[in-house]
Design a protein around this motif. Structure first.
Motif, PDB file in Angstrom:
ATOM      1  N   ASP A 222       1.751  11.235  -8.724  1.00 30.69           N
ATOM      2  CA  ASP A 222       0.779  11.506  -9.704  1.00 30.69           C
ATOM      3  C   ASP A 222       0.111  13.076  -9.733  1.00 30.69           C
ATOM      4  OD1 ASP A 222       1.693   9.172 -10.652  1.00 30.69           O
ATOM      5  OD2 ASP A 222      -0.269   8.271 -10.405  1.00 30.69           O
TER       6      ASP A 222
ATOM      7  N   GLN B   9       2.783   6.764  -5.054  1.00 30.11           N
ATOM      8  CA  GLN B   9       2.483   6.999  -6.520  1.00 30.11           C
ATOM      9  C   GLN B   9       1.181   7.957  -6.477  1.00 30.11           C
ATOM     10  OE1 GLN B   9       4.163   5.039  -8.851  1.00 30.11           O
ATOM     11  NE2 GLN B   9       3.153   6.559 -10.102  1.00 30.11           N
ATOM     12  N   ALA B  10       0.119   8.166  -5.821  1.00 34.76           N
ATOM     13  CA  ALA B  10      -0.789   8.927  -5.796  1.00 34.76           C
ATOM     14  C   ALA B  10      -0.167  10.181  -5.254  1.00 34.76           C
ATOM     15  CB  ALA B  10      -1.767   8.430  -4.692  1.00 34.76           C
TER      16      ALA B  10
ATOM     17  N   THR C  82      -7.070   4.235  -1.336  1.00 39.43           N
ATOM     18  CA  THR C  82      -5.421   4.665  -1.565  1.00 39.43           C
ATOM     19  C   THR C  82      -5.591   6.555  -1.336  1.00 39.43           C
ATOM     20  OG1 THR C  82      -4.487   2.775  -2.937  1.00 39.43           O
ATOM     21  CG2 THR C  82      -3.619   5.121  -2.724  1.00 39.43           C
TER      22      THR C  82
ATOM     23  N   GLU D  43       3.723   1.826  -1.533  1.00 37.50           N
ATOM     24  CA  GLU D  43       3.936   2.035  -2.969  1.00 37.50           C
ATOM     25  C   GLU D  43       2.647   2.861  -3.768  1.00 37.50           C
ATOM     26  OE1 GLU D  43       6.331   2.421  -4.745  1.00 37.50           O
ATOM     27  OE2 GLU D  43       5.666   2.679  -6.596  1.00 37.50           O
ATOM     28  N   ARG D  44       1.629   2.344  -3.493  1.00 35.32           N
ATOM     29  CA  ARG D  44       0.392   3.013  -4.162  1.00 35.32           C
ATOM     30  C   ARG D  44      -0.029   4.472  -3.543  1.00 35.32           C
ATOM     31  NH1 ARG D  44      -1.767  -2.007  -2.985  1.00 35.32           N
ATOM     32  NH2 ARG D  44      -3.406  -1.399  -1.424  1.00 35.32           N
TER      33      ARG D  44
ATOM     34  N   ALA E 263      -6.125   8.107  -8.057  1.00 38.17           N
ATOM     35  CA  ALA E 263      -6.191   6.765  -7.126  1.00 38.17           C
ATOM     36  C   ALA E 263      -7.607   6.264  -6.906  1.00 38.17           C
ATOM     37  CB  ALA E 263      -5.155   6.805  -6.005  1.00 38.17           C
ATOM     38  N   GLU E 264      -7.476   4.978  -6.617  1.00 41.34           N
ATOM     39  CA  GLU E 264      -8.772   4.316  -5.936  1.00 41.34           C
ATOM     40  C   GLU E 264      -9.003   4.717  -4.862  1.00 41.34           C
ATOM     41  OE1 GLU E 264      -8.777   1.593  -3.671  1.00 41.34           O
ATOM     42  OE2 GLU E 264      -6.696   2.020  -3.467  1.00 41.34           O
TER      43      GLU E 264
ATOM     44  N   ILE F 123       0.723  -1.224   0.129  1.00 43.30           N
ATOM     45  CA  ILE F 123      -0.106   0.135   0.130  1.00 43.30           C
ATOM     46  C   ILE F 123       0.741   1.256  -0.157  1.00 43.30           C
ATOM     47  CG2 ILE F 123      -0.485   0.360   2.331  1.00 43.30           C
ATOM     48  CD1 ILE F 123      -3.296   1.030   1.793  1.00 43.30           C
TER      49      ILE F 123
END
Lengths: 302, 302, 302
Positions: C32, C28-29, C252, C24-25, C248-249, C22
């Motif tokens: 991004d 990333q968010a 996250t 990493e996600r 992101a979802e 999680i």
């Protein structure tokens, strides 16, 4: 600070002593807000609504902002006080405020009115006139607004001893705050007569703030001219007055709020380099000024 | 700064000299606002209404915000100018603004339009279209908004010499501000034709701001990219343009406001550490930048 | 940070490892948003609308604020997500929001709801009840609001395994956030069942934030108590959650936003001297905190 007296051209004025009992009540109000974080709700203008809330929080209270009668009444039941500021009107306010004021009266909840721009616009005039039958507990405004509201409510005509016209000729030539003394006293007496607790107060903001309960006039020197270079100094003072009104009677609440503002703005002026950093330093100072600093301020009477 | 000229790919551009008479008019506008504290009233969006007022105060003016026709008209009579920004629409705006614009025209009062998000939403489109018959004195927007408004008012079709389509193909590949040059000139000529004083101006904000009176195009390099990281940079520039418009003609007011913003944002960028401290430093810099600094800015023409 | 587990009186809790996917996600968010500057639109209250926009910008996104259905729908088509906050209601909101929510659903666009003051006022209750048939993708609120919304939507009654009353007796005696765990899980499952992407999340703000997708409960320790001394900490967290939801979802996005807020508020507390300078430092810190700092935060699970 020792007792002293002098004449400022309009009235004999003397400084109250360091031991005057009102100082204890002021210190108590400042401390009580910080220890009990009372909720004051606001119906206020869109320009400065954020600063009103942040100033209430910085003074130690909590804030809730509402515009609909059902919101206001639900929140009023759990709030210690309410603040109504008529700065930026929308069409539905006329009916909403005509509905809200009597409900606050029915609930017996104290509230502060800021009659922003009194005299401008027929919608605003209709709203301010409607408040005469369900009046606030405290009014805070600048001299012109206080004079205009006194005239709208036609209080001068029924007040034998001071039946002069509400706005003296040549008002621009005299101190604006001083020009509003009689209007402020008449309004304060009217508020007291109609208040659930039998007490009311009017605060006039200016170079030297003035607060009266209708009998005694308190002048509160100091503050910073930079307060006129940020928007919302007056609006947020009205909001913080409501915060203090949640824990203190109207006169004490009004004086405490004005003194807090004077001391905080003086600190902010010293620590800032323009209106941006002034507002930041002002909010910090509202948070950091001690109850002792506020209560031991210079207060003139007469 | 010496005269120089170069080609930027779209037009021959030259820097105006340090002695150009426009610099004196710019310096005068900056000084006059500070010495006369003119009132500019605003009808503006809820997001940035506080920054608009604080920027007008920091530039030296005074501010009043209104939304009802009776408020606007009463205040317009005592204000030097008005600012209308269509950012956050409410249902009653459509009728209110259709009422207000002709009244400002009737009063002969100059006003600035910020056509925020022109092209988004049918209510906004209807409002912006309605302004064609009672147009502002100055328009300030980003390139897309200026192009969209020019298209809504169908000015390109009636303008033989520059009758190209309002938005060139491949606009994304060119400088956004440059893409709006023709639309800005057409709009400015239209404003001038309909203005009580016979003058109008259009300002296009971007990496390098552009201002035109419909004949000459001024490019104002500099500023800070951090202005895009706080909300209200453009809105408050429109408000400060209205402040200058209370003391100067449209072209001078628009150039002075953009130059003030460029110099203040450059100072703020150097003194800040992120968007929070940038906004604080920016308001301080609006207050502290000298008229000389503003007037001696680099100005390109052509 | 190593794995560990302990019991906090309500549940067995363990810290997730530094290598948990999680993280990493989350990183990333955060990255991004900064690299793609996604647009999140907001329909939000007047008190904190400026801070919502500035926080979204400081986090790296872009902002647009709207109130009319035609504006919202036009903007939703080009925005990555929408944020709806019911803080300061106006009369037309009831019909407008009943129109907007189904249109967002039809467009398949994710949105975040902040049910400010759920339970206060019959207009707000009607609005919040109407969202049950066109629910958001994420809900963020304080414990009382989450509990109140769960009760309004009557989710507890249809949820056999956890069919207890929505608000346990003696709630004041326990951690407020903990009191909302079951309501948050029920709401999150309901959101996931109705979401276009099959996923939903609920975030409960408090001394230690809680986020759940309906199955797993994440607790995010840290942050600063000064966040309760500025207005809009919660509102702007909702706005920044929408910004992350554009890239992101739901789970996250919600965790990333809360962690960003916790780290930024800790930095701001250290660098400030009161609520004024705290807010400035907080916006700076939103801008300066690294994706690594956010993603490597302490996260408890269970």
């Amino acid at each position: 600070m020792s007792d002293s007296s002098y004449t400022d051209g309009t009235a004999a004025v003397s400084a109250i002593s360091a031991a005057d009992p009102i100082r204890e009540r002021i210190a108590q109000a400042v401390s009580d807000v910080r220890s009990t974080t009372p909720l004051a709700q606001s119906f206020t203008n869109f320009v400065t609504i954020n600063l009103v809330a942040n100033a209430q929080l910085a003074a130690g209270g909590t804030a809730a902002m509402s515009f609909l009668p059902d919101d206001i009444v639900d929140t009023a039941k759990i709030a210690g006080s309410t603040y109504i500021n008529v700065g930026t009107l929308l069409p539905f306010y006329k009916d909403a405020l005509a509905d809200i004021a009597p409900k606050l009266q029915y609930l017996g909840k104290p509230w502060v009115l800021d009659p922003v721009a009194a005299g401008i616009g027929k919608t605003r005039t209709a709203i301010l006139q409607s408040f005469k039958t369900a009046p606030p507990t405290v009014i805070r405004g600048n001299a012109s607004e206080i004079i205009a509201l006194d005239a709208m409510w036609e209080l001068g005509a029924n007040d034998g001893a001071e039946g002069e016209t509400t706005r003296p000729a040549g008002v621009e030539a005299v101190d604006e705050v001083e020009a509003a003394v009689d209007a402020a006293k008449r309004l304060a007496r009217y508020l007291a007569q109609h208040a659930a607790g039998g007490k009311g107060a009017v605060a006039v903001s200016g170079a030297s703030d003035l607060v009266t309960d209708g009998e005694t006039v308190y002048r509160l020197p100091g503050g910073s001219a930079m307060m006129t270079k940020i928007t919302g100094a007056g609006c947020s003072l009205g909001g913080v007055t409501a915060t203090y009104l949640a824990v203190a009677e109207p006169l004490t609440a009004s004086i405490a709020a004005s003194l807090l503002y004077n001391r905080a703005s003086e600190i902010a002026e010293r620590e800032s380099n323009g209106p941006g950093s002034f507002q930041v330093a002002f909010l910090d100072a509202l948070w950091n000024v001690t109850a002792e600093q506020v209560a031991q301020s210079e207060i003139l009477i007469g």
